[in-house]
Design a protein around this motif. Structure first.
Motif, PDB file in Angstrom:
ATOM      1  N   THR A  94       0.829  -1.252   0.116  1.00 39.89           N
ATOM      2  CA  THR A  94       0.032  -0.082   0.014  1.00 39.89           C
ATOM      3  C   THR A  94       1.062   1.087   0.132  1.00 39.89           C
ATOM      4  O   THR A  94       0.619   2.110  -0.606  1.00 39.89           O
ATOM      5  CB  THR A  94      -1.000   0.056   1.127  1.00 39.89           C
ATOM      6  N   LEU A  95       2.036   1.253   0.791  1.00 41.82           N
ATOM      7  CA  LEU A  95       2.889   2.433   0.920  1.00 41.82           C
ATOM      8  C   LEU A  95       3.624   2.498  -0.313  1.00 41.82           C
ATOM      9  O   LEU A  95       3.606   3.788  -0.984  1.00 41.82           O
ATOM     10  CB  LEU A  95       3.805   2.102   1.998  1.00 41.82           C
ATOM     11  N   PHE A  96       3.936   1.638  -1.037  1.00 47.94           N
ATOM     12  CA  PHE A  96       4.622   1.516  -2.152  1.00 47.94           C
ATOM     13  C   PHE A  96       3.951   2.250  -3.580  1.00 47.94           C
ATOM     14  O   PHE A  96       4.333   3.235  -4.297  1.00 47.94           O
ATOM     15  CB  PHE A  96       5.033   0.188  -3.016  1.00 47.94           C
ATOM     16  N   TRP A  97       2.609   1.655  -3.335  1.00 49.86           N
ATOM     17  CA  TRP A  97       1.538   2.328  -4.551  1.00 49.86           C
ATOM     18  C   TRP A  97       1.183   3.689  -4.326  1.00 49.86           C
ATOM     19  O   TRP A  97       1.013   4.285  -5.272  1.00 49.86           O
ATOM     20  CB  TRP A  97       0.481   1.276  -4.629  1.00 49.86           C
ATOM     21  N   GLY A  98       1.235   4.129  -3.038  1.00 47.35           N
ATOM     22  CA  GLY A  98       0.827   5.414  -2.869  1.00 47.35           C
ATOM     23  C   GLY A  98       2.164   6.245  -3.189  1.00 47.35           C
ATOM     24  O   GLY A  98       1.675   7.385  -3.573  1.00 47.35           O
TER      25      GLY A  98
END
Length: 564
Positions: free
Chosen positions: A457-461
Motif C-alpha cells: 500500500t505504501l509503495f503504490w501510494g
C-alpha cells in the motif's frame, strides 16, 4: 480561505483517520483485511463502489467539463446498466462462489499462472497510473489556488489516505466511502441551491439560456468513431468499458467479493446501474449552472491562478489588453442575456428568440478572447493551457458562502480519498495475492502477508504521487483517467470473455492478449483521431478473435498455454 473553512477541512480529515483506526479491529487475518470476512452489507458496498467512481476527478474535472462542454458527457455512462445486468448473471455469481481474493486467480485455473500474472500486471499498471491521476486532480488545483508546492498538496491528501488504508483494510475503506458519498451529495445539492439563489434569472430561464448554447444537449445519435461522446460510443464502447471495469478490475471486484452472498453481490452493482447516471447528470448540471452564473458575474480571464500570474508577469501589456477586451465582451454578453430574460418575462417570445441570436454571437466573442488567453498561457508556461480543472474550485472559494466552500473543499478531499483508498487497497491485494504469495512466499503466516500488504500500500501510494505530477499536465483529468483505463481494459476483458469460450487455451489467451494490447497501442499512437471509448471494443474483440483462432490451431483446451 476563511479559518472556518479550514476548520471544516481539517476536522473532516481527522475524523476519517480516527474512524479508520477504529475500523482496524478484526483485520488481523488476510480475509478480514482484504474482504472483511465477506460480511459487509450490500448497501454499504454499493455506496463504496459509487464513491470509488465519484473521485476528485469527477468533482473537479466533470463539473468543469459541464461548464465548458455541457452534459453530453453523460452519454459515456449509457452502457453501465446493461453491463451491470450482464455481470450479474455471469461473473458475479461465479467469482463470488469461487471464494477467490482476486478476479485473476480464476484465470490461472483456466489458462495457467502466466495468464494470471500477465493480466494482474496490466491491472497494476493501469490502476497505478489511474490512481495517480485521481490524486493529481485536487493536488494540482490546491497547488495553483493556494500557492503550495505540488508535492505538499499531494501529501495532504495522500498521507492520511494511505494511513487509514494501511491500518483498516477494506473495512475502513468501505465505511469511509459511505460517509464520503453523503458529504459529496450534500455539497452538490448545496451548491445548486446557492447558484439558483444568486443568479438574477429564474431557474427556468437559466436552463433555457444554457440550452441555447448546446450545454443541455444529452443525445448525439451520429455514428462516428472520431467523436468522443455519442449515444453509440456510450452504448457500445461504454458497455465494454464498464464490463471490464466492474467485471475484471480488482478495485470493483473486491467490493462484491466482500458481500455476504451472491444476491447481495448483485445488489451491490445494481446500485450503480440505477443511480450512477442520475448522479453524473447532477455533477454535470452543477457545471452547467456555474457557466450560467458566470454570464452575470464576471469570471477571471484565466481560471488557473498560477498561469494567470505567470502570464501577467511575462506579458503585462498583452494580458492587460486582453482583459480589457474580455471585460467589454462580458458586459455586452451580460446585457444581451438580461435582455433575453426581460423579453421572455414580458411574453415577447419572437423578440426573445432574436435576442438569443445576438447572445450567441457575444458568447462566441467571449470564448474567442478566452482562447487567445489560453494560447498565451501555453506559450508562457509551456504547459497545457486547458483550465477546465480550475473552474469549480475557484468558484467554490470565491463565490460560495463561508462554511459551504469549506464543505465543498472537504467533499473534493473526500472524493479523492475514497477513490484513492479503494484503489490502493485493490493494488495491495493483487500485489500480495497474485504475485508475492503466488511466486515469492507461497507459505507464510497471515501476519507476514498483512505486513507485506501494508508495505505494498505504501509503495503504490508513492507510485501514485509520481504519476500525479505527470498527469496534472494532460488536460481534462476525467478524460485522462478514462484514457488510461481504456488502453488496458478492453484486452483484459477479452481474456475473461475468452475463458468462457469452450476449447480455448493458454496459447490463445497469451497471443490474444498481446494482439489486443498491440491493436489498442496502434490506434492510440497512430490513429489518435479514433475516440478512446472504442479502444475497449477493439481490444476485447481482437483478443477474442485471435485467441479463439490460436486455440483452435494449437489443439484446443488440451494444449498447454503459452503463458502457463
Amino acid at each position: 480561505m476563511h479559518p472556518i473553512n479550514w476548520l471544516i477541512v481539517v476536522g473532516y480529515i481527522g475524523y476519517v483517520l480516527i474512524d479508520g483506526v477504529r475500523r482496524s479491529k478484526g483485520t488481523d487475518k488476510i480475509e478480514g483485511y482484504f474482504l472483511a470476512n465477506r460480511s459487509l452489507p450490500w448497501w454499504a458496498l454499493g455506496l463504496s463502489v459509487m464513491a470509488t467512481q465519484l473521485s476528485a476527478v469527477t468533482m473537479i474535472g466533470t463539473t468543469g467539463q459541464g461548464a465548458t462542454d455541457g452534459i453530453r458527457f453523460v452519454q459515456f455512462y449509457f452502457g453501465l446498466p446493461l453491463a451491470m445486468i450482464i455481470l450479474g448473471v455471469t461473473l458475479v455469481p461465479f467469482l463470488h462462489g469461487a471464494k477467490v481474493y482476486t478476479a485473476y486467480e480464476y484465470l490461472e485455473r483456466r489458462f495457467g499462472p502466466g495468464t494470471r500474472s500477465a493480466t494482474s500486471f496490466l491491472f497494476l499498471l493501469s490502476r497505478g497510473m489511474s490512481v495517480g491521476t485521481i490524486l493529481a486532480a485536487p493536488g494540482v488545483v490546491f497547488s495553483a489556488i493556494f500557492g503550495w508546492p505540488l508535492i505538499w498538496s499531494v501529501a495532504i491528501i495522500g498521507v492520511p489516505t494511505v494511513a487509514y488504508t494501511m491500518l483498516g483494510g477494506i473495512q475502513a475503506v468501505t465505511w469511509a466511502d459511505v460517509k464520503q458519498m453523503i458529504l459529496i451529495i450534500l455539497s452538490l445539492i448545496g451548491i445548486m441551491f446557492v447558484l439558483f439563489m444568486q443568479m438574477p434569472v429564474s431557474p427556468d430561464e437559466a436552463l433555457r439560456i444554457a440550452g441555447s448554447t448546446g450545454r443541455l444537449q444529452v443525445f448525439d445519435f451520429s455514428f462516428t468513431l472520431t467523436e468522443q461522446y455519442t449515444f453509440w460510443s456510450g452504448i457500445l464502447g461504454g458497455t465494454f468499458l464498464m464490463l471490464s471495469y466492474f467485471g475484471t478490475d480488482q478495485s470493483q471486484v473486491q467490493r462484491y467479493l466482500a458481500a455476504r452472498n451472491v444476491d447481495e453481490a448483485r445488489s451491490t452493482l445494481l446500485i450503480s446501474a440505477y443511480w450512477k447516471i442520475p448522479l453524473q447528470g447532477l455533477v454535470l448540471l452543477v457545471g452547467v449552472l456555474v457557466f450560467v452564473y458566470y454570464l452575470f458575474v464576471a469570471p477571471p480571464l484565466l481560471f488557473n491562478p498560477d498561469h494567470e500570474a505567470q502570464v501577467r508577469e511575462a506579458n503585462p501589456a498583452v494580458y492587460t489588453e486582453l482583459e480589457a477586451r474580455y471585460g467589454q465582451a462580458f458586459a455586452d454578453r451580460e446585457a444581451v442575456a438580461l435582455e433575453v430574460t426581460q423579453l421572455r418575462d414580458a411574453g415577447q417570445a419572437a423578440e426573445a428568440d432574436a435576442a438569443m441570436g445576438r447572445f450567441l454571437e457575444r458568447e462566441a466573442e467571449v470564448e474567442a478572447i478566452r482562447g487567445e488567453a489560453l494560447t498565451l498561457a501555453e506559450e508562457v508556461t509551456g504547459e497545457s493551457s486547458r483550465d477546465v480543472n480550475y473552474i469549480i474550485p475557484r468558484f467554490a472559494l470565491n463565490e460560495l458562502p463561508i462554511g459551504l466552500s469549506g464543505i465543498f473543499i472537504a467533499a473534493i478531499l473526500a472524493a479523492a480519498m475514497s477513490s484513492i483508498s479503494s484503489e490502493l487497497n485493490s493494488l495491495s491485494t493483487t500485489t500480495v495475492i497474485d504475485f508475492y504469495r503466488r511466486w515469492v512466499r507461497p507459505e507464510a503466516t497471515d501476519a507476514h502477508y498483512l505486513n507485506v500488504s501494508k508495505m505494498a500500500t505504501l509503495f503504490w501510494g508513492a507510485f501514485a504521487c509520481v504519476v500525479a505530477t505527470f498527469a496534472a499536465t494532460l488536460g481534462s483529468l476525467i478524460e485522462v483517467v478514462n484514457r488510461f483505463g481504456s488502453f488496458f481494459y478492453g484486452s483484459i476483458l477479452g481474456v475473461f470473455l475468452l475463458a468462457m469460450v469452450p476449447r480455448t487455451n493458454g496459447w490463445g489467451s497469451g497471443v490474444g492478449l498481446v494482439a489486443g494490447m498491440g491493436s489498442v497501442a496502434y490506434f492510440t499512437f497512430f490513429q489518435s483521431h479514433i475516440a478512446f471509448l472504442w479502444h475497449n471494443v477493439i481490444g476485447a474483440v481482437v483478443v477474442l478473435v485471435v485467441g479463439t483462432t490460436v486455440s483452435a490451431l494449437t489443439g484446443g483446451s488440451d494444449a498447454k498455454g503459452a503463458l502457463s
